[in-house]
Design a protein around this motif. Structure first.
Motif, PDB file in Angstrom:
ATOM      1  N   PHE A  13     -31.178  -0.791 -23.930  1.00 62.40           N
ATOM      2  CA  PHE A  13     -31.630  -0.735 -22.721  1.00 62.40           C
ATOM      3  C   PHE A  13     -31.458   0.721 -22.074  1.00 62.40           C
ATOM      4  CE2 PHE A  13     -27.168  -0.485 -20.517  1.00 62.40           C
ATOM      5  CZ  PHE A  13     -26.525  -0.811 -21.554  1.00 62.40           C
TER       6      PHE A  13
ATOM      7  N   ASP B 183     -31.648  -5.545 -20.939  1.00 57.38           N
ATOM      8  CA  ASP B 183     -31.305  -5.341 -19.787  1.00 57.38           C
ATOM      9  C   ASP B 183     -32.889  -5.538 -18.935  1.00 57.38           C
ATOM     10  OD1 ASP B 183     -30.250  -5.040 -17.301  1.00 57.38           O
ATOM     11  OD2 ASP B 183     -29.690  -3.047 -17.423  1.00 57.38           O
TER      12      ASP B 183
ATOM     13  N   GLU C  71     -34.312  -7.026 -16.538  1.00 56.89           N
ATOM     14  CA  GLU C  71     -34.522  -6.953 -15.222  1.00 56.89           C
ATOM     15  C   GLU C  71     -34.689  -5.441 -14.671  1.00 56.89           C
ATOM     16  OE1 GLU C  71     -32.238  -9.809 -12.877  1.00 56.89           O
ATOM     17  OE2 GLU C  71     -33.971 -11.209 -13.312  1.00 56.89           O
ATOM     18  N   GLN C  72     -33.807  -4.724 -15.322  1.00 55.80           N
ATOM     19  CA  GLN C  72     -33.598  -3.176 -14.660  1.00 55.80           C
ATOM     20  C   GLN C  72     -34.945  -2.526 -15.386  1.00 55.80           C
ATOM     21  OE1 GLN C  72     -32.039  -1.371 -12.559  1.00 55.80           O
ATOM     22  NE2 GLN C  72     -32.440   0.484 -13.591  1.00 55.80           N
TER      23      GLN C  72
ATOM     24  N   VAL D 289     -35.397 -12.534 -18.408  1.00 57.19           N
ATOM     25  CA  VAL D 289     -33.802 -12.540 -19.097  1.00 57.19           C
ATOM     26  C   VAL D 289     -33.840 -13.506 -20.215  1.00 57.19           C
ATOM     27  CG1 VAL D 289     -31.784 -13.220 -18.650  1.00 57.19           C
ATOM     28  CG2 VAL D 289     -32.845 -11.816 -17.049  1.00 57.19           C
TER      29      VAL D 289
ATOM     30  N   ARG E 185     -24.320 -10.801 -27.634  1.00 55.49           N
ATOM     31  CA  ARG E 185     -23.001 -10.867 -27.494  1.00 55.49           C
ATOM     32  C   ARG E 185     -22.551 -11.083 -26.173  1.00 55.49           C
ATOM     33  NH1 ARG E 185     -20.385  -7.558 -31.675  1.00 55.49           N
ATOM     34  NH2 ARG E 185     -18.914  -6.666 -30.146  1.00 55.49           N
TER      35      ARG E 185
ATOM     36  N   ASP F 217     -23.287 -10.089 -23.048  1.00 52.54           N
ATOM     37  CA  ASP F 217     -23.363  -8.896 -21.902  1.00 52.54           C
ATOM     38  C   ASP F 217     -23.827  -7.705 -22.577  1.00 52.54           C
ATOM     39  OD1 ASP F 217     -22.908  -8.361 -18.967  1.00 52.54           O
ATOM     40  OD2 ASP F 217     -22.064  -6.670 -19.996  1.00 52.54           O
ATOM     41  N   LYS F 218     -24.847  -7.021 -21.811  1.00 50.13           N
ATOM     42  CA  LYS F 218     -25.476  -5.862 -22.306  1.00 50.13           C
ATOM     43  C   LYS F 218     -24.230  -4.719 -22.745  1.00 50.13           C
ATOM     44  CE  LYS F 218     -26.175  -3.131 -18.001  1.00 50.13           C
ATOM     45  NZ  LYS F 218     -25.634  -4.081 -16.869  1.00 50.13           N
ATOM     46  N   MET F 219     -23.162  -4.628 -21.896  1.00 49.17           N
ATOM     47  CA  MET F 219     -22.334  -3.799 -22.057  1.00 49.17           C
ATOM     48  C   MET F 219     -21.213  -4.124 -23.378  1.00 49.17           C
ATOM     49  SD  MET F 219     -22.771  -1.512 -19.939  1.00 49.17           S
ATOM     50  CE  MET F 219     -23.058  -0.854 -18.399  1.00 49.17           C
ATOM     51  N   ASP F 220     -21.340  -5.452 -24.089  1.00 45.21           N
ATOM     52  CA  ASP F 220     -20.772  -5.738 -25.160  1.00 45.21           C
ATOM     53  C   ASP F 220     -21.772  -5.550 -26.404  1.00 45.21           C
ATOM     54  OD1 ASP F 220     -18.707  -6.604 -23.630  1.00 45.21           O
ATOM     55  OD2 ASP F 220     -19.401  -8.445 -23.315  1.00 45.21           O
ATOM     56  N   HIS F 221     -22.784  -4.947 -26.492  1.00 40.10           N
ATOM     57  CA  HIS F 221     -23.667  -4.900 -27.533  1.00 40.10           C
ATOM     58  C   HIS F 221     -23.234  -4.045 -28.694  1.00 40.10           C
ATOM     59  CE1 HIS F 221     -26.073  -1.040 -26.278  1.00 40.10           C
ATOM     60  NE2 HIS F 221     -24.713  -0.983 -26.100  1.00 40.10           N
TER      61      HIS F 221
END
Lengths: 213, 545
Positions: A87, A122, A124-125, A151, A165, A167-171
């Motif tokens: 992302f 991610d 949508e961003q 999404v 995983r 959430d993007k922050m858990d990739h």
């Protein structure tokens, strides 16, 4: 006792695996003679190779040029594929993945009929215009496309490659290579060096490998 | 009355990232840490054993170690803190230093770095005891001047005392501008006051602070205190007023706030004073890519303008001959109309902007009706008509719809309660940058249930729900910070945590990341049902323009 270079990594992974709260994690760190940390967790530099059969889901993606494409048709066009997930506002992992993809691209040269694909987790961003900016930043050439979409489509792609995983922050860092439609995917977990990816690519696209199966 | 030009000027100034911080040349260490630029002006370059070398912005320390220097967690990568407080700390069996923020990446070293050993490890990637750093950490061949600048920066980073935090109390402020709607203002303040009271009750009920092994106390239970900063007078004076408030009532962060037309002075206050501002009730936020401290739920009417632009100009359907936009000259529709006009011009569509003079409430609906009638005169079926109008103006529309391509702003017009005359309802499209009512119904049980338990009447559901959600997000984020009350770290934690939330009131999902300051990215375009109260008719799926 001395700590391994990746001890902070191991601490984090163990804490996550046990579902510990941050307070517990800090407590575990109060002492550096805690043997509970020492499970077999690979260091980032030791990328792990496996092969797997993945089915590209029946979803539409949006390419960085704004075109809506069907994922299967896009990746089953006959060319070998190097595929990864990124992302554009990712701080730590994706810039390394994308720098490696760029080296892979540059070492193969523009005439190699390979398809490099980076899919946003991610979406949508990551609008097509943000993907174009990101592609420029990492020097993506004609063989390297970036994809976004709904999404649900991004999640379907991640699930299909067992890379979702939550959430993007858990990739985590992972790359996939496939010689041709119908061939198995080579999955490389961790941070592969561009040379490792090239070696994999050469091996699976060698005439003898393509003739098998 | 404020002119359209002022709105535009403010928007442009913010859009180009103008601010005192951007104009002041950053010190060498900060330039290196945040922007990957060496004192000579050359680009910082880092190398890794497995390739993936980096230069310039992508080589900057801030990418991984973050603005606070307190590190980060991404997936299974835990990035350690690198402020000097950690690196130069002498070995202790126990962490008894309560001034040392506890962050996930922290493990006590077996040694303390010195300037020399720190420079060595940054250059070689090898610790004084011969162990290599993690392979992801690049090596930086810095010259002595650059190294001195960097180390000097790390020694000062995140060392200043944090305002608004005492041993017993965490201070927060909320901001009310003089143009705020009185009903919405009262509704917002009631939510905040009840949430803060609940926080105090929970803390009072707790028998003792959380305690870790080795006698470390975490989450020393501090009660939350709310300061309401009410602004007066002209917007030009608001930033100064806020700075005066801040000087007399130091706060750790700003939680919520409410206004109506102007918000940019508050935005500038947050950024200029490095105060995290979680702003759930702003329909015209400032879009400034490099700003760090103000956080919004969405781009508001600017997002609505993009939703309309996508439908009008990007589709393969017949494009309008002309775009006619109607807005009040003193309202947020000015900026939205400007944004949409820019998109129209890029698509070679003629634009006509029709500003209706600001109307004091006293002049009544008949005068509004006449002014609006003049504003839409001459619009025909080949035109697209976009109305950036509030409820009272929508209710005053008269006659027949002049074109089948009419859009109204849901945020300004009252969402599903938009009081459009019957003859306009069926023909009008409305932007709806929230989840559809029937899709958010179950999620809404959380805030609505809380309001019920707290005996709070629902007087402004959107404002109340958004404010409540902001309180919950703040509470969760602080809960994950233990005692590490560092302003930058609050935002960094929020970036990490927000997209994990599943229940988000009006929104299908929220998410932030480094550089992302608008948590919800999309919306619907809907038609109003023939009968008020029936289901909205979504025109296509949720989309992110």
């Amino acid at each position: 006792m001395s700590r391994s270079p990746s001890s902070w990594l191991i601490t984090g992974v163990v804490a996550m695996a046990l579902g510990l709260a941050a307070g517990d994690l800090a407590r575990a760190d109060d002492s550096d003679d805690n043997h509970a940390h020492h499970h077999a967790v690979p260091t980032q530099s030791a990328a792990q190779r496996t092969t797997a059969e993945y089915t590209i889901p029946d979803v539409d993606l949006v390419r960085e040029d704004g075109k809506v494409v069907h994922a299967r048709a896009e990746f089953d066009d006959g060319r070998p594929v190097l595929l990864g997930f990124i992302f554009t506002t990712c701080a730590a992992i994706c810039p390394i993945t994308s720098a490696t993809f760029r080296q892979f691209q540059d070492k193969l040269g523009p005439n190699e009929p390979v398809h490099i694909a980076s899919i946003s987790i991610d979406p949508e961003q990551d609008t097509p215009s943000r993907l174009r900016q990101y592609a420029r930043k990492f020097g993506a050439g004609a063989n390297w496309q970036h994809y976004t979409g709904a999404v649900a489509a991004s999640v379907a792609m991640q699930r299909a490659f067992e890379a979702y995983r939550g959430d993007k922050m858990d990739h985590a860092a992972v790359a996939f290579l496939r010689a041709a439609p119908g061939k198995p995917w080579v999955r490389i977990d961790g941070f592969a060096a561009a040379d490792q990816l090239i070696a994999e690519y050469r091996a699976i696209t060698a005439p003898s490998a393509l003739a098998s199966r | 009355m404020r002119s359209a030009a002022l709105f535009t000027a403010l928007l442009c100034a913010a859009g180009s990232g103008v601010g005192a911080a951007a104009e002041r040349p950053a010190p060498d260490g900060e330039n290196l840490y945040r922007h990957g630029q060496l004192p000579t002006g050359a680009l910082l370059a880092g190398s890794r054993d497995f390739g993936a070398n980096v230069t310039g912005e992508t080589a900057a320390c801030v990418n991984c170690h973050r603005r606070s220097g307190l590190g980060n967690v991404e997936g299974n990568i835990v990035i350690p803190p690198i402020i000097a407080k950690y690196l130069y700390r002498t070995r202790q069996a126990n962490v008894l230093d309560l001034t040392l923020p506890h962050v996930p990446g922290f493990t006590p070293n077996g040694w303390a770095y010195t300037d020399e050993t720190l420079a060595q490890v940054i250059r070689t990637g090898v610790r004084p005891n011969g162990q290599p750093l993690n392979a992801l950490m690049p090596r930086y061949a810095l010259d002595d001047e650059s190294m001195a600048a960097l180390i000097g920066y790390l020694k000062n980073l995140t060392t200043e005392p944090v305002p608004g935090v005492t041993d017993t109390t965490l201070h927060f402020a909320t901001i009310v501008t003089p143009d705020a709607d009185p009903v919405e203002k009262k509704a917002m303040l009631e939510i905040l006051q009840r949430f803060f009271a609940m926080q105090r009750d929970v803390i009072a009920a707790e028998s003792r602070p959380m305690r870790a092994s080795r006698e470390i106390m975490y989450r020393v239970t501090r009660r939350w205190q709310l300061h309401v900063w009410e602004l007066t007078g002209a917007p030009e004076t608001w930033q100064r007023q806020l700075e005066d408030h801040l000087a007399t009532e130091p706060v750790f962060a700003v939680i919520s706030g409410i206004g109506r037309r102007e918000w940019s002075p508050v935005h500038r206050f947050c950024e200029h004073n490095s105060i995290p501002c979680l702003l759930p009730n702003v329909d015209l936020p400032v879009v400034a890519d490099n700003d760090f401290y103000p956080v919004y739920y969405s781009r508001g009417v600017l997002l609505e303008a993009d939703l309309i632009a996508t439908r009008l100009f990007d589709s393969t359907a017949v494009q309008p001959r002309r775009l006619v936009q109607v807005y009040r000259s003193n309202d947020i529709g000015v900026a939205a109309a400007e944004a949409l006009a820019t998109r129209a011009k890029a698509a070679n569509i003629a634009v006509e902007q029709r500003a209706v003079p600001a109307s004091p409430e006293s002049r009544g609906a008949s005068s509004s009706g006449a002014a609006l009638k003049r504003a839409i005169a001459g619009v025909d079926r080949n035109d697209a008509l976009v109305l950036w109008l509030r409820e009272s103006d929508l209710a005053a529309l008269r006659g027949d719809v002049p074109t089948r391509s009419v859009y109204i702003s849901g945020l300004m017009g009252g969402l599903e309660s938009a009081p459009l005359p019957v003859r306009w309802r069926a023909a009008t499209l409305m932007t709806y940058p929230y989840d559809l009512p029937e899709l958010r119904r179950v999620r809404m049980n959380f805030p609505l249930g809380w309001f019920k338990v707290q005996a709070i009447p629902v007087t402004a559901e959107r404002v109340q729900t958004n404010t409540y959600l902001a309180c919950v997000i703040l509470s969760e984020t602080l809960g994950h910070m233990l005692d590490s009350f560092v302003r930058d770290f609050l935002l960094e934690r929020m970036e990490m945590m927000l997209s994990r939330r599943l229940v988000n009131g009006y929104f299908p999902r929220l998410g932030l990341a480094p550089g992302q300051r608008f948590a919800s990215k999309g919306g619907y375009v809907v038609r109003l049902p023939a009968t008020a109260g029936d289901k909205l008719l979504a025109q296509g799926a949720w989309s992110t323009p």
